[in-house]
Design an enzyme around this catalytic site. Sequence first.
Site, PDB file in Angstrom:
ATOM      1  N   ARG A  18       0.857  -1.196   0.000  1.00 30.27           N
ATOM      2  CA  ARG A  18       0.000   0.000   0.000  1.00 30.27           C
ATOM      3  C   ARG A  18       0.886   1.235   0.000  1.00 30.27           C
ATOM      4  NH1 ARG A  18      -1.585   1.512   4.680  1.00 30.27           N
ATOM      5  NH2 ARG A  18      -2.421  -0.494   5.327  1.00 30.27           N
ATOM      6  N   TYR A  67     -16.339  18.869 -13.225  1.00 29.61           N
ATOM      7  CA  TYR A  67     -16.650  17.448 -13.425  1.00 29.61           C
ATOM      8  C   TYR A  67     -17.710  17.044 -12.391  1.00 29.61           C
ATOM      9  CZ  TYR A  67     -16.047  12.396 -13.409  1.00 29.61           C
ATOM     10  OH  TYR A  67     -16.272  11.045 -13.464  1.00 29.61           O
ATOM     11  N   ASP A 126      -7.120  20.426 -12.051  1.00 28.28           N
ATOM     12  CA  ASP A 126      -7.480  19.153 -12.672  1.00 28.28           C
ATOM     13  C   ASP A 126      -7.093  19.267 -14.144  1.00 28.28           C
ATOM     14  OD1 ASP A 126      -8.763  17.050 -13.973  1.00 28.28           O
ATOM     15  OD2 ASP A 126     -10.531  17.111 -12.676  1.00 28.28           O
ATOM     16  N   LYS A 158      -8.223   8.566 -18.250  1.00 27.64           N
ATOM     17  CA  LYS A 158      -8.537   9.211 -19.534  1.00 27.64           C
ATOM     18  C   LYS A 158      -7.314   9.199 -20.460  1.00 27.64           C
ATOM     19  CE  LYS A 158     -12.246   9.761 -17.093  1.00 27.64           C
ATOM     20  NZ  LYS A 158     -12.585  10.974 -16.350  1.00 27.64           N
TER      21      LYS A 158
END
Length: 381
Positions: free
Chosen positions: A48, A100, A172, A197
């Site tokens: 992790r 978004y 972003d 994306k």
Amino acid sequence: MKFGTRAIHAGQEPDPTTGAVMTPIYQTSTYWQESPGKHKGYAYAYARGKNPTRSALEKCIASLENAKHGLCFSSGMGAIDAVAKLLRPGDEVITGNDLYGGTYRMFTKVFAQFGIKFHFIDLYDANNISNYINENTKLVWIETPTNPTMQIVDIAACAEITKKHNLTLAVDNTFASPYLQNPLDLGADIVMHSVTKYLGGHSDVVMGALCVNDDKIYEQLAFIHNSCGATPGPQDSFLVLRGLKTLHLRMKAHCENGEIIAKFLKNHPKIEKVYWPGFADSPNHDIAKKQMRGFGGMISIVLKDATLEDTFKFASSFKVFTLAESLGGVESLINHPATMTHASIPKEEREKAGVVDSLLRLSVGVEDIEDLLEDLKNVLA
Ligand SMILES: *Cc1c(COP(=O)(O)O)cnc(C)c1O
């Protein structure tokens, strides 16, 4: 080194144990310790916290954003969540009114209940930020180009204001990708990506990333990253490393196809409006030209005199464009924001931001342009 070379090589060296040229998928959750706490020179204890495949990817993405540090998350939302967790109850955030949908939902439905206040404002003129700053303001969160109406926000102008008031500016950068725009170079403190994306580029991975230069912000984010645990696995990290190797080639093709399609649609009698930042008459085009190296393959259109039913029929009639959420993959997609990506935003708020029922968003892929144009011509016939 230049962008394409970094996209292929940054963070990646032949594997020290086997010489494998491609970074292996280190499919392990834990690492051997010689004696408690002693790792025989390896920097890895539990996956992790750190995994070599992910570390290579984090270095590569950081390099593409001209950043000192990179962190990868199990989704774009996981990355945004980590930034929001830098805040404390009573803090205020200034952000755009054309966000978004998932970011809007997280801010209003998750973080507002922890006593954080969000101002959703018009950022056409970045100076509008100054009107909302008070002693509680901590963070300015922007997207540019925005989703789905491709509005351009002046990153350097925002940075000038946030620096003056000692605020954190986060951008972003999902829609532009680092190929077209590097917010840290323009004065931002944090750049965020939905790696799902353009960076991944093949619609086969969900992932997010944050890049920063400041060591202190990095330490805070890395602590949240490991403590809260939205970290991606090695298989996904490998897929994105592979995707990044063609980012520069894909983006060039997205831009070329995007320009041809935007210009074709702009002159079409059945189209009311085309949103694409490359048009000379598009809002803040001069800023787009200044801060971006190209205009990308994201285009939104408003159909002329179309009901919701007409719009649905239109969106479902394509042969090459696939009706689906998401964007930035090699394949062309069409999306109906009002009922798909932006359905979580109340209708009134949505329409204020231009997301009307007859608006459709295209993610122009890298297929042969003749086939994309023919698909559009057939549906518009
Ligand atoms: C998709 C997207 C996100 C969310 O990313 P996920 O990877 O889906 O969690 C955030 N911002 C923008 C602009 C996006 O397009």
